[in-house]
Design a protein around this motif. Structure first.
Motif, PDB file in Angstrom:
ATOM      1  N   UNK A  47       0.829  -1.196   0.000  1.00 24.88           N
ATOM      2  CA  UNK A  47       0.000   0.000   0.000  1.00 24.88           C
ATOM      3  C   UNK A  47       0.867   1.250   0.000  1.00 24.88           C
ATOM      4  N   UNK A  48       0.358   2.308  -0.637  1.00 26.21           N
ATOM      5  CA  UNK A  48       0.917   3.640  -0.428  1.00 26.21           C
ATOM      6  C   UNK A  48      -0.244   4.584  -0.126  1.00 26.21           C
ATOM      7  N   UNK A  49       0.033   5.836   0.092  1.00 28.03           N
ATOM      8  CA  UNK A  49      -0.993   6.729   0.648  1.00 28.03           C
ATOM      9  C   UNK A  49      -2.211   6.917  -0.255  1.00 28.03           C
ATOM     10  N   UNK A  50      -2.029   6.707  -1.584  1.00 26.01           N
ATOM     11  CA  UNK A  50      -3.143   6.923  -2.505  1.00 26.01           C
ATOM     12  C   UNK A  50      -3.644   5.654  -3.174  1.00 26.01           C
ATOM     13  N   UNK A  51      -2.994   4.504  -2.914  1.00 24.49           N
ATOM     14  CA  UNK A  51      -3.414   3.298  -3.618  1.00 24.49           C
ATOM     15  C   UNK A  51      -2.557   2.082  -3.287  1.00 24.49           C
ATOM     16  N   UNK A  52      -2.429   1.211  -4.283  1.00 28.78           N
ATOM     17  CA  UNK A  52      -1.742  -0.071  -4.123  1.00 28.78           C
ATOM     18  C   UNK A  52      -0.824  -0.305  -5.311  1.00 28.78           C
ATOM     19  N   UNK A  53       0.332  -0.935  -5.069  1.00 25.78           N
ATOM     20  CA  UNK A  53       1.206  -1.438  -6.132  1.00 25.78           C
ATOM     21  C   UNK A  53       1.284  -2.950  -5.984  1.00 25.78           C
ATOM     22  N   UNK A  54       1.133  -3.680  -7.085  1.00 25.58           N
ATOM     23  CA  UNK A  54       1.207  -5.131  -7.071  1.00 25.58           C
ATOM     24  C   UNK A  54       2.009  -5.601  -8.276  1.00 25.58           C
ATOM     25  N   UNK A  55       2.755  -6.703  -8.115  1.00 21.46           N
ATOM     26  CA  UNK A  55       3.581  -7.212  -9.202  1.00 21.46           C
ATOM     27  C   UNK A  55       3.696  -8.723  -9.118  1.00 21.46           C
ATOM     28  N   UNK A  56       3.910  -9.355 -10.281  1.00 17.82           N
ATOM     29  CA  UNK A  56       4.157 -10.795 -10.365  1.00 17.82           C
ATOM     30  C   UNK A  56       4.912 -11.055 -11.660  1.00 17.82           C
ATOM     31  N   UNK A  57       5.834 -12.013 -11.645  1.00 19.24           N
ATOM     32  CA  UNK A  57       6.571 -12.304 -12.879  1.00 19.24           C
ATOM     33  C   UNK A  57       5.689 -13.102 -13.845  1.00 19.24           C
ATOM     34  N   UNK A  58       6.160 -13.250 -15.080  1.00 20.19           N
ATOM     35  CA  UNK A  58       5.354 -13.839 -16.151  1.00 20.19           C
ATOM     36  C   UNK A  58       5.717 -15.291 -16.444  1.00 20.19           C
TER      37      UNK A  58
END
Length: 261
Positions: A47-58
């Motif tokens: 989480x960050x103050x304005x939203x979310x970051x998410x990641x996954x490899x392919x």
């Protein structure tokens, strides 16, 4: 070929004889998947103050074999929610079809009503728990991210047992061991989220993807990353590359690969 609607695709009885379906019957027990076969590894989110970051490899691995290198494991549900899948790829595809069907039913059955990330997480937790209770689990661990009913950042996990957990930073697979310590330096509890900017969150997730590429044998340097905010919705990039990350230096190490001198 029989083209009548009630028997489409079967050989015609008047030419080939009566169709006998008895060979399809079995007196044996129902068989369920006992273990995942083609799998994806870690999914990371913060989480960050304005939203979310998410990641996954392919990468989708067949055992130890890096078999499929263009499998996108971040699936947007709408402009308010996204699911990151770890674990069995075929079960991921089943869940993706299930969510697509749910989205269609919601759009046609409840005009003006949009499921948020919290609703989606509750639905998936019930699905996973039901399959676990039937002794036929879906072999996945998922992160559900997006915005809740109050447009606040939402991040929670659900696994094959239907167990749920929420935190400012989450990771599945080996990411729980290798990436979580790095992400917790950024935000260890909810009170610290307000100090995390989008740039810091993206940089932290990219650094974790680099660590996983070098340390997790089932990872890849090609990955997908998404940022979910109230203003921008779901911003998904599916073919990002870790800059300057390569094992080419190993060619200069004596004893590695074929030696020509």
């Amino acid at each position: 070929m029989n083209h009548l609607p009630q028997a489409w695709g079967r050989p015609r009885d008047d030419i080939y004889g009566h169709y006998d379906p008895s060979h399809l019957q079995t007196a044996g027990p129902n068989a369920h998947t006992q273990q995942p076969i083609v799998t994806g590894t870690s999914v990371l989110a913060v989480k960050f103050k304005d939203g979310i970051v998410i990641a996954a490899d392919n990468l989708a691995s067949y055992g130890s074999l890096a078999r499929f290198t263009h499998v996108h494991r971040l699936r947007p549900f709408n402009d308010r929610a996204l699911v990151g899948f770890g674990g069995d790829i075929s079960d991921m595809q089943y869940l993706d079809r299930l969510l697509n069907s749910l989205d269609v039913n919601e759009n046609y059955g409840s005009p003006g009503h949009v499921l948020n990330a919290q609703n989606l997480h509750t639905y998936l937790s019930k699905v996973m728990y039901k399959r676990r209770s039937d002794m036929n689990p879906l072999w996945n661990s998922m992160l559900v991210v997006g915005l809740d009913g109050d447009d606040k950042p939402f991040l929670s996990s659900v696994d094959l047992l239907g167990t749920t957990f929420s935190s400012p930073t989450l990771a599945t697979g080996f990411g729980g061991h290798l990436a979580q310590p790095l992400l917790r330096k950024l935000a260890d509890d909810e009170s610290q989220v307000k100090d995390v900017t989008r740039e810091k969150a993206v940089a932290a997730v990219q650094e974790c993807m680099k660590v996983l590429f070098y340390r997790d044998a089932r990872s890849l340097d090609s990955y997908s990353i998404a940022v979910i905010t109230k203003e921008g919705g779901v911003e998904l990039k599916e073919d990002e590359q870790l800059e300057g990350q390569s094992w080419a230096f190993a060619d200069t190490i004596r004893g590695y690969g074929t030696q020509v001198n």
